[in-house]
Design an enzyme around this catalytic site. Structure first.
Site, PDB file in Angstrom:
ATOM      1  N   HIS A  71      48.360  20.449  76.414  1.00 37.85           N
ATOM      2  CA  HIS A  71      49.319  20.907  77.630  1.00 37.85           C
ATOM      3  C   HIS A  71      50.668  19.909  77.839  1.00 37.85           C
ATOM      4  CE1 HIS A  71      45.219  22.114  78.928  1.00 37.85           C
ATOM      5  NE2 HIS A  71      45.849  23.016  79.576  1.00 37.85           N
ATOM      6  N   PHE A  72      51.709  20.295  76.968  1.00 41.55           N
ATOM      7  CA  PHE A  72      52.104  21.188  76.068  1.00 41.55           C
ATOM      8  C   PHE A  72      52.636  20.592  74.934  1.00 41.55           C
ATOM      9  CE2 PHE A  72      51.648  23.276  80.306  1.00 41.55           C
ATOM     10  CZ  PHE A  72      51.152  24.387  79.909  1.00 41.55           C
TER      11      PHE A  72
END
Length: 103
Positions: A19-20
Site C-alpha cells: 500500500h502502495f
C-alpha cells in the site's frame, strides 16, 4: 472522560509493502485497528464490546508519521467519538458503539 494517546505504527509495518509501491500509506484498516485497540485498553473492555458505527478517512498517513488518537467521553449510549491526526492535520475520525447501539 476525554483523552489522547500517540499510536505507534512502525515505519517498517508489513502493510506498507502493498500500500502502495512508490508512495506507501497506512491502510485505513490498520489505523482503525490501532485506534480500537488503544480505546479497548483505555476503557478496559474486551474487543467484542465494540462496533464501528462510523469512520471517515480524511488524509493519508505515511511511514514515520506520528499519529495521535483523541477521544471524547462516552455518550449516554456508550458510544465513543474518536479522531486521528498527524500534528494539526486530521487523518480520520469515527465512532465506536456498543453492539446494540450501532444499528
Amino acid at each position: 472522560m476525554s483523552g489522547s494517546r500517540t499510536l505507534a505504527i512502525a515505519a517498517d509495518h508489513p502493510a506498507f509493502a502493498g500500500h502502495f509501491p512508490g508512495r506507501p500509506i497506512v491502510p485505513g484498516v490498520v489505523l482503525l485497528d490501532e485506534a480500537v485497540q488503544a480505546l479497548e485498553a483505555e476503557f478496559a473492555l474486551p474487543p467484542t464490546c465494540w462496533k464501528l458505527a462510523s469512520a471517515k478517512f480524511l488524509s493519508p498517513v505515511g511511514p514515520g508519521d506520528v499519529v495521535t488518537l483523541s477521544w471524547q467521553a462516552p455518550a449516554a449510549s456508550g458510544a465513543i467519538a474518536f479522531r486521528l491526526a498527524c500534528g494539526e492535520r486530521a487523518v480520520a475520525s469515527g465512532t465506536l458503539a456498543p453492539p446494540d447501539a450501532a444499528r
